[in-house]
Design a protein around this motif. Structure first.
Motif, PDB file in Angstrom:
ATOM      1  N   ALA A 311       0.840  -1.197   0.000  1.00 47.66           N
ATOM      2  CA  ALA A 311       0.000   0.000   0.000  1.00 47.66           C
ATOM      3  C   ALA A 311       0.873   1.244   0.000  1.00 47.66           C
ATOM      4  O   ALA A 311       1.935   1.281   0.615  1.00 47.66           O
ATOM      5  N   SER A 481      -4.703   0.721  -4.452  1.00 51.12           N
ATOM      6  CA  SER A 481      -4.919   2.036  -3.848  1.00 51.12           C
ATOM      7  C   SER A 481      -6.160   2.036  -2.963  1.00 51.12           C
ATOM      8  O   SER A 481      -6.409   3.013  -2.251  1.00 51.12           O
ATOM      9  N   GLU A 482      -6.950   0.958  -3.029  1.00 54.10           N
ATOM     10  CA  GLU A 482      -8.153   0.843  -2.216  1.00 54.10           C
ATOM     11  C   GLU A 482      -7.802   0.119  -0.918  1.00 54.10           C
ATOM     12  O   GLU A 482      -7.629  -1.099  -0.898  1.00 54.10           O
ATOM     13  N   LEU A 483      -7.704   0.877   0.158  1.00 56.08           N
ATOM     14  CA  LEU A 483      -7.303   0.267   1.425  1.00 56.08           C
ATOM     15  C   LEU A 483      -8.267  -0.814   1.906  1.00 56.08           C
ATOM     16  O   LEU A 483      -7.825  -1.820   2.471  1.00 56.08           O
ATOM     17  N   VAL A 486      -7.085  -3.949   0.289  1.00 51.52           N
ATOM     18  CA  VAL A 486      -5.853  -4.444   0.907  1.00 51.52           C
ATOM     19  C   VAL A 486      -6.167  -5.151   2.223  1.00 51.52           C
ATOM     20  O   VAL A 486      -5.694  -6.257   2.490  1.00 51.52           O
ATOM     21  N   LEU A 487      -7.014  -4.520   3.034  1.00 51.86           N
ATOM     22  CA  LEU A 487      -7.349  -5.093   4.332  1.00 51.86           C
ATOM     23  C   LEU A 487      -8.193  -6.353   4.200  1.00 51.86           C
ATOM     24  O   LEU A 487      -8.073  -7.291   4.995  1.00 51.86           O
ATOM     25  N   VAL A 493       0.470  -6.678   5.340  1.00 49.43           N
ATOM     26  CA  VAL A 493       0.560  -5.511   4.472  1.00 49.43           C
ATOM     27  C   VAL A 493       1.872  -4.780   4.714  1.00 49.43           C
ATOM     28  O   VAL A 493       2.232  -4.479   5.861  1.00 49.43           O
ATOM     29  N   THR A 495       3.798  -1.168   3.726  1.00 54.83           N
ATOM     30  CA  THR A 495       3.510   0.185   3.258  1.00 54.83           C
ATOM     31  C   THR A 495       4.768   0.783   2.639  1.00 54.83           C
ATOM     32  O   THR A 495       5.885   0.409   2.975  1.00 54.83           O
ATOM     33  N   GLN A 512      -7.336   1.213   8.370  1.00 52.80           N
ATOM     34  CA  GLN A 512      -7.019   2.245   7.385  1.00 52.80           C
ATOM     35  C   GLN A 512      -6.179   3.358   7.990  1.00 52.80           C
ATOM     36  O   GLN A 512      -5.274   3.890   7.329  1.00 52.80           O
ATOM     37  N   LEU A 515      -2.514   2.187   8.316  1.00 56.35           N
ATOM     38  CA  LEU A 515      -1.847   2.133   7.012  1.00 56.35           C
ATOM     39  C   LEU A 515      -1.580   3.527   6.466  1.00 56.35           C
ATOM     40  O   LEU A 515      -0.501   3.792   5.926  1.00 56.35           O
ATOM     41  N   MET A 516      -2.544   4.426   6.601  1.00 60.93           N
ATOM     42  CA  MET A 516      -2.343   5.780   6.079  1.00 60.93           C
ATOM     43  C   MET A 516      -1.203   6.480   6.808  1.00 60.93           C
ATOM     44  O   MET A 516      -0.412   7.210   6.189  1.00 60.93           O
TER      45      MET A 516
END
Length: 526
Positions: A311, A481-483, A486-487, A493, A495, A512, A515-516
């Motif tokens: 991600a 790009s869609e978290l 991914v989750l 994951v 990053t 989210q 990750l962000m």
């Protein structure tokens, strides 16, 4: 079923009426008795799974598929229309913005916006007038750029606004947008949706095709759903005092797929095995700017039966890493080693990568993943021709059998040996790309945005395919790009930010926000 609204209060006299539209391609019926009514000054969404006929219907409306190539009636302001081409529809005030933008990168913003509609004085282009007109249109769409800047200098979000300004230059009354936010980040998407609301308030009618259900619900006044080339229903979106819409995402999904999706992501299947692939100190520079580091010292392990997520925000280096690992197909290799089962695996080119068990499903399926003017059969076997050849000659009968087996297994809609993949929907094109690499029996499958521009039903099918490959023992690297994807799909994951890995989180501990935070972490690696 008819396309009559199921909500209340829809007045008569639509701006646009399409009735009984039927469109055929070789070996398939794309549209079958489709009807659509669009009211003036509204945002009308057109929803459906990939292959439902949405883009085909809009190509009929905009003259891409001219009169005579379909049957049925089109009425604008109650008057019959028969467009012989795009120019005819534009004269009637209809403009379409396709998912693949139609801009000329080498020309300036002003030249793109006013192409074919330039102001002249005594037979010579009036540069000042064109500059002023372009500036006015750019301000209308909220783009604060010098009209003399070349389009190639703009990001994809700004280019999307240039396309809309270009449509407004043609005095558009009905603006069709096909997946306008598919390549935009969240902020750019919000700005575009705000612009659609502004255009609606100014009297411009919009038809929106999108697979992003939240965006559709937030901006649409009506939603027409197509399934298998037929009109299913039209929903009127009413909003309460607090702005809550009367239609939710689950309601749209039921209309699109004919059933409820209890789970958006399939359950994991199988056990995670030992480490199959190891990447150590992978470092790559920009292809034309030596010393500009795009991937910087990446270390990653990939286990048999495991789906590992990667991600990062746009420009983080995810695609650059994936492409460079797949036979150094991106950038200038600086250093780094790939191990398979503990042994060094040289991948100096794509052929060596494929022989080593790697497969790469690219972000841009149309440019990098498919031969658009070839059929499903040839695209499916392209990466494994040795499996359908004898003494260097392709056995076409065997190729057809193998392609049909792969297509049936992935539920690809289309004749494997007739027509071209260009005519397939986005979801079916993506399945053909997956079929091509599954045909090679990969041990490491790298997926770069595998469900971009894909509807919710087709997404679930592709997620099932990915799960199945992992369950069969493949290691999977999933870039998205869609978290939520991914989750929902990954066992753990990684990053990435500015070409470096910035964190690793087990799926059970990830959310989210976490990750962000890691995706925006700069400076030294952890």
């Amino acid at each position: 079923m008819t396309g009559a609204p199921t909500g209340a209060g829809a007045p008569p006299g639509p701006l646009l009426s399409m009735a009984g539209i039927r469109k055929e391609f070789p070996g398939m019926v794309a549209l079958d008795d489709v009807s659509l009514d669009v009211r003036e000054g509204r945002v009308h969404a057109l929803m459906g799974e990939n292959g439902a006929g949405k883009s085909t219907l809009m190509k009929v409306l905009s003259g891409v598929h001219p009169a005579g190539t379909y049957t049925g009636d089109i009425l604008l302001d109650g008057e019959p229309c028969a467009f012989g081409g795009v120019v005819d529809s534009e004269r009637a005030g209809i403009a379409i913005i396709h998912q693949e933008l139609a801009l000329i990168p080498q020309l300036s913003i002003a030249e793109n916006v006013l192409l074919g509609h330039e102001a002249t004085r005594f037979g010579v282009l009036d540069r000042d007038a064109n500059h002023a007109r372009a500036r006015e249109l750019l301000l209308r769409v909220g783009l604060d750029e010098n009209p003399d800047v070349p389009v190639s200098a703009l990001g994809i979000g700004a280019q999307q606004l240039v396309e809309i300004a270009k449509a407004l230059a043609k005095r558009v009354r009905l603006l069709i947008l096909d997946e306008p936010t598919s390549a935009l980040n969240e902020a750019e998407s919000r700005r575009l949706l705000d612009l659609l609301r502004e255009l609606r308030d100014q009297g411009v009618t919009c038809i929106l095709i999108s697979h992003k259900l939240g965006e559709v619900v937030s901006v649409s006044d009506e939603i027409t759903i197509l399934r298998d080339g037929r009109t299913i229903e039209t929903l009127v979106v009413e909003r309460g005092a607090d702005g809550t819409p009367s239609v939710d995402e689950d309601r749209i999904i039921r209309g699109m797929v004919g059933r409820s999706l209890d789970r958006l992501y399939p359950e994991p299947a199988g056990e995670v095995g030992p480490v199959r692939f190891e990447v150590r100190d992978w470092t790559v520079d920009h292809p034309t700017q030596p010393g500009r580091r795009m991937v910087d010292g990446v270390d990653i392990d990939l286990r048999s039966g495991e789906i590992v997520g990667l991600a990062g925000l746009m420009g983080a280096g995810r695609t650059e890493f994936a492409m460079s690992l797949f036979g150094r197909s991106y950038g200038r290799y600086v250093r780094g080693t790939l191990f398979k089962d503990g042994e060094v695996l040289p991948v100096p080119d794509v052929a060596a990568a494929v022989r080593g068990g790697l497969a790469y499903v690219p972000e841009d399926r149309k440019t990098l993943g498919l031969l658009l003017d070839e059929d499903i059969r040839h695209n499916t076997t392209l990466a494994g021709l040795h499996r359908v050849s004898r003494r260097g000659v392709i056995d076409q009968a065997r190729e057809t059998v193998e392609a049909r087996r792969m297509s049936d297994g992935l539920h690809v809609r289309g004749n494997v040996a007739a027509g071209t993949v260009r005519t397939l929907s986005g979801g079916n094109q993506q399945k053909v790309v997956l079929a091509k690499w599954m045909f090679t029996r990969p041990e490491l499958l790298i997926l770069d945005e595998p469900t971009r521009g894909i509807d919710v039903g087709a997404k679930y099918e592709i997620h099932l395919i990915i799960r199945r490959l992992a369950a069969e023992g493949a290691a999977v690297l999933l870039i998205s790009s869609e978290l939520p994807e991914v989750l929902g799909m990954c066992d753990r994951v990684h990053t990435m930010c500015e070409g470096r890995l910035t964190g690793e989180v087990p799926a059970g501990e990830a959310d989210q926000e976490t990750l962000m935070r890691l995706m925006t972490r700069t400076g030294d690696r952890p």
